[in-house]
Scaffold this motif. Structure first.
Motif, PDB file in Angstrom:
ATOM      1  N   ARG A   1       9.806   7.967  -0.332  1.00 27.89           N
ATOM      2  CA  ARG A   1       8.872   8.939  -0.899  1.00 27.89           C
ATOM      3  C   ARG A   1       9.623  10.254  -0.985  1.00 27.89           C
ATOM      4  NH1 ARG A   1       2.913  10.742   1.357  1.00 27.89           N
ATOM      5  NH2 ARG A   1       2.831  12.656   0.132  1.00 27.89           N
TER       6      ARG A   1
ATOM      7  N   ASP B   1       0.872  -1.173   0.000  1.00 25.26           N
ATOM      8  CA  ASP B   1       0.000   0.000   0.000  1.00 25.26           C
ATOM      9  C   ASP B   1       0.912   1.226   0.000  1.00 25.26           C
ATOM     10  OD1 ASP B   1      -1.642   2.080   0.448  1.00 25.26           O
ATOM     11  OD2 ASP B   1      -2.603   1.265   2.247  1.00 25.26           O
ATOM     12  N   MET B   2       0.929   1.951  -1.123  1.00 26.85           N
ATOM     13  CA  MET B   2       1.933   3.008  -1.284  1.00 26.85           C
ATOM     14  C   MET B   2       1.583   4.297  -0.555  1.00 26.85           C
ATOM     15  SD  MET B   2       4.194   1.435  -2.870  1.00 26.85           S
ATOM     16  CE  MET B   2       5.342   2.746  -3.219  1.00 26.85           C
ATOM     17  N   SER B   3       0.367   4.368  -0.007  1.00 30.09           N
ATOM     18  CA  SER B   3      -0.051   5.639   0.590  1.00 30.09           C
ATOM     19  C   SER B   3       0.504   5.841   2.000  1.00 30.09           C
ATOM     20  CB  SER B   3      -1.577   5.716   0.617  1.00 30.09           C
ATOM     21  OG  SER B   3      -2.065   4.628   1.402  1.00 30.09           O
TER      22      SER B   3
ATOM     23  N   VAL C   1       3.169   6.900  -8.223  1.00 29.08           N
ATOM     24  CA  VAL C   1       1.961   6.124  -7.900  1.00 29.08           C
ATOM     25  C   VAL C   1       0.942   7.099  -7.322  1.00 29.08           C
ATOM     26  CG1 VAL C   1       1.012   4.182  -6.601  1.00 29.08           C
ATOM     27  CG2 VAL C   1       3.396   4.138  -7.344  1.00 29.08           C
ATOM     28  N   ALA C   2      -0.196   7.198  -7.967  1.00 26.62           N
ATOM     29  CA  ALA C   2      -1.274   8.085  -7.535  1.00 26.62           C
ATOM     30  C   ALA C   2      -0.750   9.503  -7.287  1.00 26.62           C
ATOM     31  CB  ALA C   2      -1.956   7.541  -6.283  1.00 26.62           C
TER      32      ALA C   2
ATOM     33  N   ILE D   1       1.520  -1.189 -11.097  1.00 23.38           N
ATOM     34  CA  ILE D   1       0.774  -0.231 -10.284  1.00 23.38           C
ATOM     35  C   ILE D   1      -0.715  -0.464 -10.478  1.00 23.38           C
ATOM     36  CG2 ILE D   1       0.322   2.217  -9.892  1.00 23.38           C
ATOM     37  CD1 ILE D   1       3.205   2.675 -11.011  1.00 23.38           C
TER      38      ILE D   1
ATOM     39  N   GLY E   1      -3.959   1.393  -8.873  1.00 22.67           N
ATOM     40  CA  GLY E   1      -4.474   2.433  -7.967  1.00 22.67           C
ATOM     41  C   GLY E   1      -3.348   2.940  -7.097  1.00 22.67           C
ATOM     42  N   ASN E   2      -3.510   2.891  -5.774  1.00 21.28           N
ATOM     43  CA  ASN E   2      -2.400   3.287  -4.913  1.00 21.28           C
ATOM     44  C   ASN E   2      -1.662   2.061  -4.375  1.00 21.28           C
ATOM     45  OD1 ASN E   2      -4.244   2.384  -3.134  1.00 21.28           O
ATOM     46  ND2 ASN E   2      -4.370   4.260  -1.897  1.00 21.28           N
ATOM     47  N   LYS E   3      -1.884   0.929  -5.007  1.00 20.65           N
ATOM     48  CA  LYS E   3      -1.179  -0.299  -4.612  1.00 20.65           C
ATOM     49  C   LYS E   3      -0.097  -0.640  -5.638  1.00 20.65           C
ATOM     50  CE  LYS E   3      -3.973  -2.569  -1.337  1.00 20.65           C
ATOM     51  NZ  LYS E   3      -5.134  -1.648  -1.265  1.00 20.65           N
TER      52      LYS E   3
END
Lengths: 404, 174
Positions: free
Chosen positions: B71, B48-50, B91-92, B150, B152-154
């Motif tokens: 990041r 989960d990249m967020s 990503v996103a 990639i 979505g945000n995953k």
């Protein structure tokens, strides 16, 4: 069918079936050794004894060692070291012997180089000896994996990565050797197999070859004198023991050999009991962790010189230099163009070459241990280039050597 | 003469049988050392990249290897040179440096020095900048980028998505 008679004694019974008397003569009492030798000629026996120590201590370690990534570390550091009575003894004998055996191998090798014992029919002795060095290196490396500590893991990672051969990117080969993307269970079990079975078997075969290669050219002597072994043996057997240049392997030569072995064993067990720390890297007392490299990693001392030849260069050149260092010793009998098989002290430029090589390898060893920074990097680079230059120069400096 | 030619035939016949057997056993031995299906099947990791904080290096694990995730801060994004930007992964809408955390020389983990925004490898002295580019040899190239996809945000590590394929094709990573 062969003819057998009623045996007059147990010895006669065995003699008729196994020719034990003949074997004893061939292997011992009529295996002729020159008298003109010194204590450096005992290194072979010391190596044989050390190998026996490794074998026996290894057998006892094997009874409690567990080749499982989750259990290996504790089976060594807890079970063998704390629970098993005298487990510490087997481990320390094994660890110290694994380190000391290389010291003796290097002495044995440099003795051979100094006295020219790789020429004039002794090439196979040299080659089989170098093959033993390679298999001992593999044996040491595979054994180093088994405690599955941090140094085991990261040495496994770095050394297997060498097989990607730099710019050739043979990552598939590396994964094949590991049986995984990183060193893990498959890697540990296969190196365990290599360490306790396949490599020891190869070593024992090569020791047989090494001894056999010695048989026809015989042992060299301190002056590189060409001895007529048949004539000298006859002189000895006819009663002129003092006038003969040779003596029996057993018990004459062995008695001297075992004297040196005795002194060696006192030194060896002093290390085992009081100074084993040098063979036990403290970093390897942390369990393997694939997400954390130790801050400074280095191989065991006996690999440092070749490691230092790899390190100062960019990867492809480094690998080529490393490969050069691994095979060049094998070619020594052919790179030395001189017809003289005498001690280096009587060979002019070769004498200088010998001592330069020895000093260069000691410098490489020292630099390999230090962090790759500043002046140490520079000294390491110079020593690595010096090593290569020395070997390239060898045929030229020996080509014009005067016959002595 | 008659006998010796018969022996010759028997020798060749045995050689043929032994040759087939030898090749067969070599294939079996080679295959036995291949990574097991269970090892290969475990080779995918979803992230989960967020959740990653800005400017701080986080290490994840994929196929037993450390994966560096950084990041990027605003200064980093603004100061990116052209070659540093080629390694940028978005990503996103958020910029990341993502790489396998193993030195491309012989596989040690370089340590991140936050003050210098650089990676230093203790084993053989290699260095990389914060974008993963090599700045000091012996490493032959920048840190490798793991195959990723990639969604979505995953991000799925181990699968090849179009962004990764483009990087591979342009030679940014192996």
């Amino acid at each position: 069918m062969a003819h057998f008679t009623k045996a007059t004694s147990v010895k006669d019974w065995l003699n008729q079936r196994l020719a034990v008397e003949k074997i004893e003569k061939v292997m011992a009492s009529e295996y002729w050794i020159p008298k003109n030798i010194n204590f450096l000629w005992a290194m072979g026996m010391i190596l044989a004894i050390t190998f026996a120590l490794l074998l026996v201590s290894g057998i006892f370690l094997l009874m409690y060692y567990n080749p499982d990534v989750n259990l290996a570390f504790d089976s060594v550091n807890y079970t063998i070291m704390r629970e098993v009575d005298f487990g510490w003894l087997w481990r320390h004998v094994h660890g110290v012997a694994a380190s000391v055996v290389f010291l003796v191998i290097y002495i044995h090798m440099f003795t051979g180089i100094y006295y020219g014992s790789y020429k004039k029919g002794r090439e196979m002795i040299w080659l089989s000896g170098m093959l033993l060095f390679v298999t001992f290196s593999a044996e040491a490396f595979s054994g180093y994996m088994l405690p599955w500590g941090q140094m085991s893991y990261w040495a496994g990672m770095v050394i297997t990565n060498i097989f990607s051969l730099g710019g050739l990117h043979m990552d598939g080969l590396v994964e094949w050797i590991r049986g995984d993307y990183v060193p893990a269970q498959a890697f540990l079990t296969r190196f365990f197999m290599l360490h306790v079975f396949l490599l020891p078997l190869a070593i024992m075969g090569l020791i047989g070859l090494h001894f056999a290669a010695l048989r026809i050219p015989h042992v060299n002597n301190q002056d590189g004198e060409e001895i007529d072994f048949d004539a000298e043996a006859k002189k000895y057997l006819d009663g002129d023991k003092a006038g003969s240049k040779v003596m029996r392997f057993a018990n004459d030569f062995m008695s001297k050999d075992m004297m040196v072995v005795g002194i060696y064993l006192i030194f060896f067990f002093y290390l085992v009991f009081y100074n084993y720390g040098f063979a036990m890297d403290p970093v390897n007392f942390d369990p393997a962790n694939g997400l954390k490299t130790p801050t400074h990693i280095y191989p065991e001392w006996y690999f440092l010189w070749s490691y230092e030849i790899l390190r100062p260069f960019s990867i492809n050149i480094g690998l080529m230099a490393f490969g050069f260092a691994q095979v060049i010793f094998m070619l020594l009998p052919w790179l030395d163009r001189s017809p003289n098989a005498v001690p280096a002290s009587r060979r002019g430029k070769f004498k200088i070459w010998f001592w330069l090589l020895l000093v260069d390898m000691i410098v490489l060893t020292a630099m390999g241990k230090l962090p790759p920074q500043g002046i140490f990097s520079t000294i390491g680079l110079v020593a690595a280039l010096g090593f290569i230059a020395l070997w390239i120069a060898l045929p030229f400096i020996t080509m014009n050597e005067k016959k002595v | 003469m008659h006998n010796s030619s018969r022996r010759g035939f028997m020798g060749k016949a045995f050689g043929a049988v032994a040759g087939v057997g030898a090749v067969g056993s070599l294939v079996a031995m080679k295959k036995t050392w291949d990574p097991l299906p269970s090892v290969k099947a475990a080779g995918f990791t979803t992230l989960d990249m967020s959740i990653y904080p800005e400017g701080k290096l986080i290490t994840e694990k994929w196929r037993g290897k450390p994966i560096f995730i950084l990041r990027k801060t605003k200064e980093m994004i603004d100061s990116q040179t052209e070659s540093q930007a080629t390694r940028d992964i978005v990503v996103a809408g958020i910029h990341y440096m993502i790489a396998i955390g193993l030195c491309t020389h012989l596989g040690c983990i370089p340590a991140y020095i936050p003050a210098e925004k650089e990676f230093h490898c203790a084993c053989h002295g290699g260095q990389f900048d914060w974008s993963g580019q090599v700045t000091k040899t012996p490493p032959p190239r920048g840190l490798d980028i793991p195959p990723f996809k990639i969604e979505g945000n995953k991000m799925i590590l181990g699968e090849v998505g179009p962004e990764f394929q483009a990087m591979k094709d342009s030679g940014v990573t192996l």
